[in-house]
Design an enzyme around this catalytic site. Structure first.
Site, PDB file in Angstrom:
ATOM      1  N   LYS A 208       0.867  -1.190   0.000  1.00 58.56           N
ATOM      2  CA  LYS A 208       0.000   0.000   0.000  1.00 58.56           C
ATOM      3  C   LYS A 208       0.897   1.230   0.000  1.00 58.56           C
ATOM      4  O   LYS A 208       2.041   1.164   0.438  1.00 58.56           O
ATOM      5  CB  LYS A 208      -0.871   0.016   1.263  1.00 58.56           C
ATOM      6  CG  LYS A 208      -2.088   0.904   1.151  1.00 58.56           C
ATOM      7  CD  LYS A 208      -3.245   0.164   0.506  1.00 58.56           C
ATOM      8  CE  LYS A 208      -4.421   1.051   0.207  1.00 58.56           C
ATOM      9  NZ  LYS A 208      -5.586   0.254  -0.218  1.00 58.56           N
TER      10      LYS A 208
ATOM     11  N   ASP B  74      -7.085   4.223  -4.557  1.00 53.51           N
ATOM     12  CA  ASP B  74      -7.751   4.096  -3.245  1.00 53.51           C
ATOM     13  C   ASP B  74      -8.359   5.478  -2.988  1.00 53.51           C
ATOM     14  O   ASP B  74      -8.600   6.236  -3.950  1.00 53.51           O
ATOM     15  CB  ASP B  74      -6.736   3.700  -2.148  1.00 53.51           C
ATOM     16  CG  ASP B  74      -7.407   3.247  -0.854  1.00 53.51           C
ATOM     17  OD1 ASP B  74      -7.860   2.095  -0.786  1.00 53.51           O
ATOM     18  OD2 ASP B  74      -7.514   4.043   0.103  1.00 53.51           O
TER      19      ASP B  74
END
Ligand code: NDP
Ligand code: 2IT
Length: 446
Positions: free
Chosen positions: A126, A166
């Site tokens: 991430k 995201d």
């Protein structure tokens, strides 16, 4: 058992101080996975969970860029390369002012289990930045993305680390990031997912997370001899995940009553139909305005300022905004009002106390790492199509997505069965763990 879990969490906490979100995600996994490890000789004594909570690599870098007023701005960029036991690092990029190491580490940790559940060969990662795209012009966003990628490009690649979107990173940002990567590397590769369809993207990727959340809810309902048709649904968020979760609910005959953003939520007693949803999509994706605008156009609806939608009566709740948006008090109200199914679109939207209440009350509760895995699953399908230099049709991708969500549900049933109840938290954690742990054991102490 309590003692073993506590000792483990203390040790992790000592090494990761001031990281509450990361500790929250680790605690939720430890509570269900440690008892499983202790009862399975192949995992016991291998310090396997301690190895999983330690990122393989953490990158942090300066992102300097010039705004429209010609002021020099400085942000911080990150990439957490958490685990590559079953495939290259894979996971989104978040651009939001709240982004810090704790939040990205919790997201990267969750991603390990989620990606493992998808059945596809993807490790966990991430990244992102504390950059706030809100109120910035397109050219400012482009300059920021170019500066961000000018550092990130040396750490990623189609066989090494494949970022995606995201919060705050949608098709516009992926376009600018891809353009800069291509320019720096002088090669056209599938290094990011969520690309435009005409330049290597997959059909259904924009829809995948939201559709997947509803497909998963459907699986849980079916398993409990229920259906989504004619049920009332409340949804939080009004971004990518919330929009397509709403679309799928509407198309399956459910009544969607709410959507929200960080300024509050709207409640439409008549239900948000497809036309109204298209208006919201235009409002949020093109005009980039606030959800409160909705009530100016649809006068029967109400806007509740600075409130979350969990106090509204419903059958099904889909939290699709952000972490810790649903606490123990919200969970109590939902249960009291008759809500029997919660399928998470966001990552870790429910606090651990809220989750415990859902499980105790035998709610059909799906943790994000299972129910929102459709997004990264179709990212995996985008990578496969890029490798094949071929594109599948909408129907083909949607069918694969449905079959992946079904298989995640089956894995949860396999590991989460309890007397008269399926514990999807336990099921998702253990099923996700087993595949990664087996790969790590096979690959030795690295
Ligand atoms: P978007 O940026 O498209 O939308 C985010 C939505 O959540 C907006 O409505 C935003 O409101 C709201 N929101 C964000 N932060 C907060 C906050 N602190 N408080 C209240 N509301 C907030 O993001 P996505 O829809 O892509 O992501 C939503 C969630 O789903 C995240 O948890 C993400 O990690 C998760 N997710 C996303 C996937 C994807 O493929 N995109 C895949 C799997 C999970 P506002 O506009 O006011 O900020
Ligand atoms: O949280 C997530 O799974 C995502 N933001 C999507 C990640 C991806 O690589 O598609």
């Amino acid at each position: 058992m309590e003692k073993i879990i506590k000792k483990f969490l203390n040790e992790v906490n000592n090494r990761n101080q001031n990281e509450p979100e990361f500790m929250q995600a680790v605690s939720e996994v430890a509570e269900t996975v440690i008892p499983y490890i202790v009862n399975n000789d192949i995992y016991y004594g291998q310090n396997i969970l301690m190895r999983m909570v330690e990122p393989e690599r953490v990158l942090s870098f300066r992102v300097a860029w010039i705004d429209d007023q010609e002021e020099i701005q400085v942000n911080r960029g990150y990439r957490i390369e958490m685990n590559s036991a079953i495939g290259p690092y894979k996971g989104g990029l978040r651009f939001h002012p709240s982004v810090n190491l704790s939040i990205l580490k919790f997201l990267a940790f969750e991603q390990i289990f989620k990606n493992s559940l998808t059945t596809l060969p993807m490790g966990g990662g991430k990244g992102g930045s504390d950059f706030n795209p809100k109120g910035r012009s397109d050219t400012e966003v482009m300059r920021f993305c170019q500066s961000f990628m000018t550092e990130l490009f040396r750490h990623i690649g189609p066989n090494r680390d494949i970022p995606a979107g995201d919060i705050g990173v949608g098709s516009r940002e992926i376009g600018y990031l891809f353009g800069q990567y291509k320019r720096l590397k002088n090669e056209f590769t599938g290094v990011l997912t969520g690309k435009g369809v005409s330049w290597g993207g997959s059909l259904i990727r924009p829809e995948a997370t939201g559709y997947g959340v509803v497909y998963f809810a459907n699986q849980m309902l079916k398993n409990a001899s229920k259906s989504i048709k004619n049920k009332s649904v409340i949804i939080s968020g009004s971004g990518n995940v919330a929009q397509y979760a709403a679309e799928k609910c509407i198309n399956l005959g459910a009544k969607v009553l709410t959507l929200s953003d960080s300024s509050g939520f709207i409640f439409d007693p008549d239900g948000i139909n497809i036309e109204k949803l298209h208006y919201i999509m235009e409002l949020k994706n093109i005009k980039r305005l606030r959800i409160s605008e909705y009530v100016k156009k649809f006068s029967k609806a109400t806007f509740y300022k600075n409130k979350t939608p969990w106090s509204m009566k419903c059958d099904i709740a889909l939290p699709c905004a952000t972490q810790n948006e649903l606490n123990e008090i919200d969970a109590k109200v939902l249960i009291k009002n008759g809500c029997f199914c919660v399928s998470e679109g966001a990552n870790m939207p429910s606090t651990n106390n809220a989750i415990n209440l859902f499980v105790k009350n035998k709610i059909l509760y799906a943790p994000g790492k299972a129910s929102n895995a459709g997004g990264v699953a179709v990212s995996g399908l985008e990578m496969a199509q890029n490798s094949l230099r071929y594109n599948w049709s909408r129907e083909e991708v949607d069918e694969r997505l449905q079959s992946i969500m079904k298989s995640i549900h089956e894995s949860c049933l396999e590991y989460g069965k309890e007397k008269n109840y399926t514990n999807y938290v336990k099921g998702a954690n253990i099923a996700g763990f087993v595949k990664v742990a087996d790969a790590m054991l096979a690959q030795g102490v690295v």
